[in-house]
Write a protein that holds these residues in place. Structure first.
Motif, PDB file in Angstrom:
ATOM      1  N   LYS A   1      -4.251   0.029   7.895  1.00  0.00           N
ATOM      2  CA  LYS A   1      -4.358  -1.058   6.910  1.00  0.00           C
ATOM      3  C   LYS A   1      -2.996  -1.712   6.742  1.00  0.00           C
ATOM      4  O   LYS A   1      -1.994  -1.005   6.532  1.00  0.00           O
ATOM      5  CB  LYS A   1      -4.778  -0.507   5.542  1.00  0.00           C
TER       6      LYS A   1
ATOM      7  N   ASN B   1      -9.770   4.623  -3.557  1.00  0.00           N
ATOM      8  CA  ASN B   1      -9.501   3.789  -2.376  1.00  0.00           C
ATOM      9  C   ASN B   1      -8.299   2.908  -2.660  1.00  0.00           C
ATOM     10  O   ASN B   1      -7.277   3.023  -2.006  1.00  0.00           O
ATOM     11  CB  ASN B   1     -10.740   2.959  -2.008  1.00  0.00           C
ATOM     12  N   GLU B   2      -8.406   2.044  -3.664  1.00  0.00           N
ATOM     13  CA  GLU B   2      -7.261   1.176  -3.966  1.00  0.00           C
ATOM     14  C   GLU B   2      -7.352   0.634  -5.381  1.00  0.00           C
ATOM     15  O   GLU B   2      -8.388   0.716  -6.035  1.00  0.00           O
ATOM     16  CB  GLU B   2      -7.146   0.047  -2.945  1.00  0.00           C
TER      17      GLU B   2
ATOM     18  N   GLN C   1      -7.191  -4.972   8.903  1.00  0.00           N
ATOM     19  CA  GLN C   1      -7.466  -3.551   9.122  1.00  0.00           C
ATOM     20  C   GLN C   1      -7.914  -3.328  10.560  1.00  0.00           C
ATOM     21  O   GLN C   1      -8.473  -4.219  11.194  1.00  0.00           O
ATOM     22  CB  GLN C   1      -8.571  -3.071   8.172  1.00  0.00           C
TER      23      GLN C   1
ATOM     24  N   HIS D   1     -20.569  -2.964   0.459  1.00  0.00           N
ATOM     25  CA  HIS D   1     -19.770  -3.842   1.315  1.00  0.00           C
ATOM     26  C   HIS D   1     -20.512  -4.072   2.615  1.00  0.00           C
ATOM     27  O   HIS D   1     -21.169  -3.185   3.123  1.00  0.00           O
ATOM     28  CB  HIS D   1     -18.411  -3.210   1.645  1.00  0.00           C
TER      29      HIS D   1
ATOM     30  N   ARG E   1       0.825  -1.220   0.000  1.00  0.00           N
ATOM     31  CA  ARG E   1       0.000   0.000   0.000  1.00  0.00           C
ATOM     32  C   ARG E   1       0.855   1.265   0.000  1.00  0.00           C
ATOM     33  O   ARG E   1       0.400   2.303  -0.479  1.00  0.00           O
ATOM     34  CB  ARG E   1      -0.942   0.007   1.208  1.00  0.00           C
TER      35      ARG E   1
ATOM     36  N   PHE F   1      -7.221  -8.439   2.541  1.00  0.00           N
ATOM     37  CA  PHE F   1      -8.307  -8.499   1.553  1.00  0.00           C
ATOM     38  C   PHE F   1      -9.613  -8.680   2.304  1.00  0.00           C
ATOM     39  O   PHE F   1      -9.613  -9.100   3.463  1.00  0.00           O
ATOM     40  CB  PHE F   1      -8.100  -9.636   0.537  1.00  0.00           C
ATOM     41  N   ASP F   2     -10.719  -8.324   1.639  1.00  0.00           N
ATOM     42  CA  ASP F   2     -12.043  -8.445   2.250  1.00  0.00           C
ATOM     43  C   ASP F   2     -12.075  -7.799   3.634  1.00  0.00           C
ATOM     44  O   ASP F   2     -12.703  -8.317   4.565  1.00  0.00           O
ATOM     45  CB  ASP F   2     -12.472  -9.921   2.348  1.00  0.00           C
ATOM     46  N   GLY F   3     -11.384  -6.668   3.767  1.00  0.00           N
ATOM     47  CA  GLY F   3     -11.398  -5.934   5.029  1.00  0.00           C
ATOM     48  C   GLY F   3     -10.538  -6.552   6.130  1.00  0.00           C
ATOM     49  O   GLY F   3     -10.499  -6.053   7.247  1.00  0.00           O
TER      50      GLY F   3
ATOM     51  N   GLU G   1     -10.963   0.918  -7.134  1.00  0.00           N
ATOM     52  CA  GLU G   1     -12.068   1.135  -6.189  1.00  0.00           C
ATOM     53  C   GLU G   1     -12.075   2.603  -5.798  1.00  0.00           C
ATOM     54  O   GLU G   1     -11.029   3.168  -5.493  1.00  0.00           O
ATOM     55  CB  GLU G   1     -11.881   0.275  -4.932  1.00  0.00           C
TER      56      GLU G   1
ATOM     57  N   LEU H   1      -7.998   4.763   9.992  1.00  0.00           N
ATOM     58  CA  LEU H   1      -8.000   3.335   9.632  1.00  0.00           C
ATOM     59  C   LEU H   1      -6.571   2.865   9.386  1.00  0.00           C
ATOM     60  O   LEU H   1      -5.858   3.439   8.559  1.00  0.00           O
ATOM     61  CB  LEU H   1      -8.858   3.124   8.366  1.00  0.00           C
TER      62      LEU H   1
ATOM     63  N   PHE I   1     -17.632   8.950   2.827  1.00  0.00           N
ATOM     64  CA  PHE I   1     -18.100   8.874   1.434  1.00  0.00           C
ATOM     65  C   PHE I   1     -19.608   8.681   1.363  1.00  0.00           C
ATOM     66  O   PHE I   1     -20.232   8.189   2.304  1.00  0.00           O
ATOM     67  CB  PHE I   1     -17.378   7.757   0.676  1.00  0.00           C
TER      68      PHE I   1
ATOM     69  N   ILE J   1     -12.819   8.408   5.473  1.00  0.00           N
ATOM     70  CA  ILE J   1     -13.501   9.166   4.425  1.00  0.00           C
ATOM     71  C   ILE J   1     -15.017   8.999   4.613  1.00  0.00           C
ATOM     72  O   ILE J   1     -15.515   7.870   4.627  1.00  0.00           O
ATOM     73  CB  ILE J   1     -13.078   8.673   3.024  1.00  0.00           C
TER      74      ILE J   1
ATOM     75  N   GLU K   1      -4.871   5.716   7.411  1.00  0.00           N
ATOM     76  CA  GLU K   1      -5.665   6.492   6.457  1.00  0.00           C
ATOM     77  C   GLU K   1      -6.719   7.294   7.186  1.00  0.00           C
ATOM     78  O   GLU K   1      -7.351   6.792   8.128  1.00  0.00           O
ATOM     79  CB  GLU K   1      -6.390   5.550   5.481  1.00  0.00           C
ATOM     80  N   GLN K   2      -6.909   8.497   6.717  1.00  0.00           N
ATOM     81  CA  GLN K   2      -8.009   9.302   7.245  1.00  0.00           C
ATOM     82  C   GLN K   2      -9.335   8.633   6.903  1.00  0.00           C
ATOM     83  O   GLN K   2      -9.479   8.076   5.802  1.00  0.00           O
ATOM     84  CB  GLN K   2      -7.942  10.681   6.599  1.00  0.00           C
TER      85      GLN K   2
ATOM     86  N   GLU L   1     -19.657   3.712  -2.499  1.00  0.00           N
ATOM     87  CA  GLU L   1     -18.457   3.139  -3.115  1.00  0.00           C
ATOM     88  C   GLU L   1     -18.771   2.680  -4.527  1.00  0.00           C
ATOM     89  O   GLU L   1     -19.771   2.002  -4.768  1.00  0.00           O
ATOM     90  CB  GLU L   1     -17.953   1.958  -2.283  1.00  0.00           C
TER      91      GLU L   1
HETATM   92  P1  ATP Z   1     -10.566  -5.833  -0.996  1.00  0.00           P
HETATM   93  O1  ATP Z   1     -11.343  -7.018  -0.558  1.00  0.00           O
HETATM   94  O2  ATP Z   1     -11.273  -4.961  -1.966  1.00  0.00           O
HETATM   95  O3  ATP Z   1      -9.179  -6.161  -1.423  1.00  0.00           O
HETATM   96  P2  ATP Z   1      -9.377  -4.651   1.286  1.00  0.00           P
HETATM   97  O4  ATP Z   1      -9.571  -5.503   2.462  1.00  0.00           O
HETATM   98  O5  ATP Z   1      -8.103  -4.731   0.578  1.00  0.00           O
HETATM   99  O6  ATP Z   1     -10.530  -4.871   0.287  1.00  0.00           O
HETATM  100  P3  ATP Z   1     -10.011  -1.807   1.326  1.00  0.00           P
HETATM  101  O7  ATP Z   1     -10.729  -1.854   0.045  1.00  0.00           O
HETATM  102  O8  ATP Z   1      -8.901  -0.851   1.449  1.00  0.00           O
HETATM  103  O9  ATP Z   1      -9.465  -3.196   1.808  1.00  0.00           O
HETATM  104  O10 ATP Z   1     -11.071  -1.531   2.487  1.00  0.00           O
HETATM  105  C1  ATP Z   1     -12.222  -2.347   2.646  1.00  0.00           C
HETATM  106  C2  ATP Z   1     -13.423  -1.445   2.891  1.00  0.00           C
HETATM  107  O11 ATP Z   1     -13.217  -0.634   4.064  1.00  0.00           O
HETATM  108  C3  ATP Z   1     -13.667  -0.431   1.782  1.00  0.00           C
HETATM  109  O12 ATP Z   1     -14.370  -1.009   0.711  1.00  0.00           O
HETATM  110  C4  ATP Z   1     -14.461   0.619   2.538  1.00  0.00           C
HETATM  111  O13 ATP Z   1     -15.796   0.201   2.737  1.00  0.00           O
HETATM  112  C5  ATP Z   1     -13.774   0.658   3.880  1.00  0.00           C
HETATM  113  N1  ATP Z   1     -12.702   1.684   3.889  1.00  0.00           N
HETATM  114  C6  ATP Z   1     -11.455   1.539   3.385  1.00  0.00           C
HETATM  115  N2  ATP Z   1     -10.720   2.654   3.521  1.00  0.00           N
HETATM  116  C7  ATP Z   1     -11.511   3.547   4.117  1.00  0.00           C
HETATM  117  C8  ATP Z   1     -11.338   4.919   4.552  1.00  0.00           C
HETATM  118  N3  ATP Z   1     -10.184   5.563   4.395  1.00  0.00           N
HETATM  119  N4  ATP Z   1     -12.399   5.538   5.131  1.00  0.00           N
HETATM  120  C9  ATP Z   1     -13.581   4.897   5.299  1.00  0.00           C
HETATM  121  N5  ATP Z   1     -13.800   3.616   4.940  1.00  0.00           N
HETATM  122  C10 ATP Z   1     -12.794   2.943   4.357  1.00  0.00           C
END
Ligand code: ATP
Ligand code: MG
Length: 360
Positions: free
Chosen positions: A124, A241-242, A135, A188, A84, A130-132, A230, A122, A162, A160, A157-158, A165
């Protein structure tokens, strides 16, 4: 038998590899997913092409052999996006909007992060999440602390605020031609993608800025194949986001809702076959099947296209998905209601949300 047009090897043999194989077959492309644990020598030829369905893999005889092949497409991109820190640095360098962030280093405390980014921060994991998973939310009012051993391994990360998504999936070939699908709206639940809707009329005003953002990234990386971005929507603004340097769950709807699926696009681009714009069919909905047993009732739902991955069912594990792409919204909503009745309580808000969106 006439030989295939090309042979493409995929690092990884999960559901994405399987769906790439499924898409390659009618094109006459011999696509072979390779289990990342395989400890055997592969019969690679010089003009074979190598791609991956994941950003990281362990070093084995087979993965080392694939990674060292001269035709490993996007070879340098995987490690860059997998961390990241380097992914965020890329976005900053390209001046693309993303959630404000920092690598969490020795000098940081929860208090210093709150001071910089506000009450909700947050954390990370740099790699492997993956899938949250991987974190952790720091909430100032709840006596937050950076978990032991997380320094240097996470970014902060701050939070957001939003509105929703969305994501954009695009493809680029060696000549630099790009094509994009319409933005998908993602829901999600507990950090795991549950439903994607596409295309949506009300998102068309954001389409060109999303394409520009993804195009900049793909051009900068001289990328070949499918990439997903995303995004968070805040009013008329998009924040990244990513990135995913591969086919992506939020693009699964294209298997049913587009004349060329994201899997076929990836095969075409990596195998250097012609790219043309995909024709978009109807209102499409993708529902992930998460930690749930196979249910034959799904096959009886009008319009349902079921994709079962054949994996062992475990809690919060993606084990399949169901696509709908239907011209008649009323029929689509009817099918979603029938589907809803076969799913657990956990799904109810997500299905209600999808139906509300289609009815609005
Ligand atoms: P993926 O399964 O897509 O690989 P992931 O586990 O790698 O997901 P992110 O996509 O970065 O991680 O974050 C998962 C979810 O957490 C996002 O889809 C969003 O709902 C929430 N999220 C992530 N970053 C932030 C943020 N900075 N502020 C608020 N919510 C966030
Ligand atoms: Mg994500």
């Amino acid at each position: 038998m006439k030989p295939a047009i090309k042979r493409v090897w995929v690092l990884g043999a999960g559901q994405l590899g399987a769906m790439l194989k499924h898409a390659a077959q009618p094109l006459g492309v011999d696509l072979r997913p390779v289990d990342i644990e395989l400890d055997a020598i592969l019969a690679l030829e010089d003009d074979d092409v190598i791609t991956a369905e994941r950003e990281q893999w362990p070093s084995t005889v087979a993965t080392d052999q694939l990674a060292a092949h001269a035709n490993f497409v996007n070879q340098d991109v995987f490690s860059l996006v997998a961390d990241r820190v380097t992914q965020k640095q890329l976005l900053d360098r390209l001046k693309l909007a993303t959630a404000p962030w920092a690598l969490v280093e020795e000098q940081h405390t929860a208090a210093s992060l709150h001071e910089q980014y506000g009450d909700r921060v947050l954390l990370k994991q740099r790699t492997g999440g993956f899938d949250g998973r991987g974190q952790h939310w720091l909430v100032a009012q709840q006596g937050s602390a950076i978990p032991q051993g997380w320094h240097d391994k996470v970014i902060a990360e701050q939070a957001i605020a939003f509105d929703e998504e969305v994501s954009i999936v695009g493809v680029r070939n060696r000549a630099g031609d790009c094509h994009y699908y319409p933005l998908g709206l993602n829901r999600h639940q507990d950090g795991i993608l549950t439903v994607t809707l596409a295309p949506l009329e009300r998102l068309t005003n954001l389409q060109s800025s999303a394409e520009t953002m993804l195009g900049k990234v793909m051009d900068e990386l001289n990328y070949v194949g499918v990439m997903a971005m995303e995004l968070f929507r805040l009013g008329e603004r998009l924040l990244i986001n990513e990135l995913a340097p591969r086919v992506h769950n939020s693009g699964h709807w294209t298997q049913s809702g587009a004349s060329i699926s994201q899997f076929e696009y990836h095969v075409r681009a990596t195998a250097d076959l012609p790219l043309v714009p995909a024709l978009i069919k109807h209102n499409s909905v993708m529902i992930n099947l998460i930690g749930i047993d196979y249910n034959l009732a799904w096959l009886a739902l009008p319009g349902a296209e079921v994709f079962w991955y054949g994996k062992e069912v475990r809690p919060v594990r993606k084990v399949g998905h169901i696509n709908f792409s239907m011209a008649d919204k009323t029929q689509l909503i009817h099918s979603l209601r029938q589907l809803q009745a076969t799913l657990t309580d956990w799904y109810q808000p997500a299905l209600d949300w999808a139906i509300d969106e289609l009815e609005s």
